[in-house]
Design a protein around this motif. Structure first.
Motif, PDB file in Angstrom:
ATOM      1  N   MET A  26       0.816  -1.195   0.000  1.00  0.00           N
ATOM      2  CA  MET A  26       0.000   0.000   0.000  1.00  0.00           C
ATOM      3  C   MET A  26       0.863   1.264   0.000  1.00  0.00           C
ATOM      4  N   LEU A  27       1.929   1.259   0.768  1.00  0.00           N
ATOM      5  CA  LEU A  27       2.790   2.434   0.813  1.00  0.00           C
ATOM      6  C   LEU A  27       3.434   2.745  -0.536  1.00  0.00           C
ATOM      7  N   PRO A  28       3.915   1.738  -1.298  1.00  0.00           N
ATOM      8  CA  PRO A  28       4.436   2.069  -2.627  1.00  0.00           C
ATOM      9  C   PRO A  28       3.386   2.698  -3.547  1.00  0.00           C
ATOM     10  N   ALA A  29       2.142   2.273  -3.437  1.00  0.00           N
ATOM     11  CA  ALA A  29       1.090   2.861  -4.268  1.00  0.00           C
ATOM     12  C   ALA A  29       0.848   4.323  -3.894  1.00  0.00           C
ATOM     13  N   ILE A  30       0.884   4.617  -2.609  1.00  0.00           N
ATOM     14  CA  ILE A  30       0.718   6.006  -2.161  1.00  0.00           C
ATOM     15  C   ILE A  30       1.912   6.842  -2.612  1.00  0.00           C
ATOM     16  N   ALA A  31       3.118   6.299  -2.477  1.00  0.00           N
ATOM     17  CA  ALA A  31       4.313   7.022  -2.914  1.00  0.00           C
ATOM     18  C   ALA A  31       4.283   7.277  -4.414  1.00  0.00           C
ATOM     19  N   TYR A  32       3.848   6.287  -5.192  1.00  0.00           N
ATOM     20  CA  TYR A  32       3.755   6.442  -6.641  1.00  0.00           C
ATOM     21  C   TYR A  32       2.744   7.532  -7.016  1.00  0.00           C
ATOM     22  N   THR A  33       1.605   7.553  -6.348  1.00  0.00           N
ATOM     23  CA  THR A  33       0.581   8.568  -6.611  1.00  0.00           C
ATOM     24  C   THR A  33       1.092   9.963  -6.262  1.00  0.00           C
ATOM     25  N   LEU A  34       1.747  10.089  -5.115  1.00  0.00           N
ATOM     26  CA  LEU A  34       2.297  11.390  -4.722  1.00  0.00           C
ATOM     27  C   LEU A  34       3.396  11.850  -5.676  1.00  0.00           C
ATOM     28  N   ALA A  35       4.238  10.937  -6.123  1.00  0.00           N
ATOM     29  CA  ALA A  35       5.297  11.300  -7.068  1.00  0.00           C
ATOM     30  C   ALA A  35       4.704  11.765  -8.398  1.00  0.00           C
ATOM     31  N   ALA A  36       3.654  11.085  -8.870  1.00  0.00           N
ATOM     32  CA  ALA A  36       2.992  11.502 -10.104  1.00  0.00           C
ATOM     33  C   ALA A  36       2.368  12.893  -9.924  1.00  0.00           C
ATOM     34  N   PHE A  37       1.817  13.167  -8.746  1.00  0.00           N
ATOM     35  CA  PHE A  37       1.223  14.470  -8.473  1.00  0.00           C
ATOM     36  C   PHE A  37       2.285  15.565  -8.461  1.00  0.00           C
ATOM     37  N   VAL A  38       3.427  15.299  -7.844  1.00  0.00           N
ATOM     38  CA  VAL A  38       4.501  16.297  -7.774  1.00  0.00           C
ATOM     39  C   VAL A  38       5.054  16.587  -9.172  1.00  0.00           C
ATOM     40  N   VAL A  39       5.273  15.558  -9.959  1.00  0.00           N
ATOM     41  CA  VAL A  39       5.775  15.762 -11.327  1.00  0.00           C
ATOM     42  C   VAL A  39       4.757  16.550 -12.141  1.00  0.00           C
ATOM     43  N   ALA A  40       3.474  16.219 -11.992  1.00  0.00           N
ATOM     44  CA  ALA A  40       2.435  16.953 -12.718  1.00  0.00           C
ATOM     45  C   ALA A  40       2.383  18.417 -12.265  1.00  0.00           C
ATOM     46  N   ALA A  41       2.560  18.670 -10.982  1.00  0.00           N
ATOM     47  CA  ALA A  41       2.553  20.049 -10.482  1.00  0.00           C
ATOM     48  C   ALA A  41       3.732  20.848 -11.039  1.00  0.00           C
ATOM     49  N   ILE A  42       4.902  20.222 -11.088  1.00  0.00           N
ATOM     50  CA  ILE A  42       6.081  20.910 -11.639  1.00  0.00           C
ATOM     51  C   ILE A  42       5.890  21.206 -13.122  1.00  0.00           C
ATOM     52  N   LEU A  43       5.374  20.242 -13.866  1.00  0.00           N
ATOM     53  CA  LEU A  43       5.119  20.465 -15.294  1.00  0.00           C
ATOM     54  C   LEU A  43       4.049  21.531 -15.521  1.00  0.00           C
ATOM     55  N   THR A  44       3.021  21.561 -14.660  1.00  0.00           N
ATOM     56  CA  THR A  44       1.979  22.583 -14.771  1.00  0.00           C
ATOM     57  C   THR A  44       2.552  23.966 -14.505  1.00  0.00           C
ATOM     58  N   CYS A  45       3.401  24.074 -13.490  1.00  0.00           N
ATOM     59  CA  CYS A  45       4.047  25.369 -13.208  1.00  0.00           C
ATOM     60  C   CYS A  45       4.912  25.809 -14.384  1.00  0.00           C
ATOM     61  N   GLY A  46       5.663  24.882 -14.937  1.00  0.00           N
ATOM     62  CA  GLY A  46       6.489  25.216 -16.098  1.00  0.00           C
ATOM     63  C   GLY A  46       5.659  25.662 -17.282  1.00  0.00           C
ATOM     64  N   TYR A  47       4.555  24.964 -17.535  1.00  0.00           N
ATOM     65  CA  TYR A  47       3.681  25.344 -18.639  1.00  0.00           C
ATOM     66  C   TYR A  47       3.050  26.715 -18.383  1.00  0.00           C
ATOM     67  N   THR A  48       2.587  26.945 -17.167  1.00  0.00           N
ATOM     68  CA  THR A  48       1.935  28.210 -16.829  1.00  0.00           C
ATOM     69  C   THR A  48       2.915  29.383 -16.930  1.00  0.00           C
ATOM     70  N   LEU A  49       4.135  29.195 -16.486  1.00  0.00           N
ATOM     71  CA  LEU A  49       5.125  30.268 -16.508  1.00  0.00           C
ATOM     72  C   LEU A  49       5.607  30.598 -17.914  1.00  0.00           C
ATOM     73  N   THR A  50       5.500  29.656 -18.838  1.00  0.00           N
ATOM     74  CA  THR A  50       5.980  29.906 -20.203  1.00  0.00           C
ATOM     75  C   THR A  50       4.870  30.334 -21.156  1.00  0.00           C
ATOM     76  N   ARG A  51       3.651  30.479 -20.653  1.00  0.00           N
ATOM     77  CA  ARG A  51       2.568  30.971 -21.511  1.00  0.00           C
ATOM     78  C   ARG A  51       2.779  32.460 -21.797  1.00  0.00           C
ATOM     79  N   PRO A  52       2.466  32.908 -22.997  1.00  0.00           N
ATOM     80  CA  PRO A  52       2.604  34.340 -23.303  1.00  0.00           C
ATOM     81  C   PRO A  52       1.686  35.198 -22.415  1.00  0.00           C
ATOM     82  N   ILE A  53       2.192  36.326 -21.977  1.00  0.00           N
ATOM     83  CA  ILE A  53       1.416  37.193 -21.086  1.00  0.00           C
ATOM     84  C   ILE A  53       0.213  37.788 -21.808  1.00  0.00           C
TER      85      ILE A  53
END
Length: 151
Positions: free
Chosen positions: A1-28
């Motif tokens: 169960m703990l590996p599944a929770i860790a995997y879900t949290l890691a996917a969330f963190v990577v998605a958050a970083i990619l979302t921030c990168g996408y948001t910051l590079t959008r034209p103003i």
């Protein structure tokens, strides 16, 4: 169960970083109905399912040519049951790595699905399993983290 929770949290963190990168590079000057939560949700689904899709594609492409060697070698692993399924994790012309999942009955009446890493080699005479490692087994009291998480 703990590996599944860790995997879900890691996917969330990577998605958050990619979302921030996408948001910051959008034209103003772009003024549309941009909703960052939609991008975050899409990227989370892609980050969570991407490794599973990769393994499924590898298994679909190369599983048939490895099938005979895997089924022939599975009785040698310390599993008291049968082979349920396998997933091809890496493949080249001369070597392959496969995760095999068994189905065995436990002493107390439950079932276990032990996971094994099989290493295969092709030296011109067909595929042969050269080694195996036990990744997860309740009966053998072995537990390791397998990426992505399978049950």
């Amino acid at each position: 169960m703990l590996p599944a929770i860790a995997y879900t949290l890691a996917a969330f963190v990577v998605a958050a970083i990619l979302t921030c990168g996408y948001t910051l590079t959008r034209p103003i000057h772009k003024k549309d109905d941009y909703k960052s939560w939609r991008v975050m949700l899409l990227l989370f689904v892609l980050c969570f399912t991407g490794p599973y899709l990769y393994l499924e594609v590898l298994t679909a492409w190369h599983g048939k040519e490895l099938d005979h060697a895997i089924k022939e070698a599975f009785p040698e692993v310390p599993c008291t049951g049968t082979l349920m399924y396998y997933k091809v994790r890496s493949f080249s012309d001369t070597s392959a790595t496969v995760m095999a999942v068994g189905n065995e009955k436990l002493d107390w009446g439950g079932t276990d699905h032990p996971q094994y890493k099989l290493t295969l080699e092709n030296k011109g005479k067909g595929w042969k399993v050269t080694s195996y490692n036990v990744w997860n087994s309740e009966r053998l009291n072995i537990e390791t983290y397998v990426f992505p998480v399978y049950w």
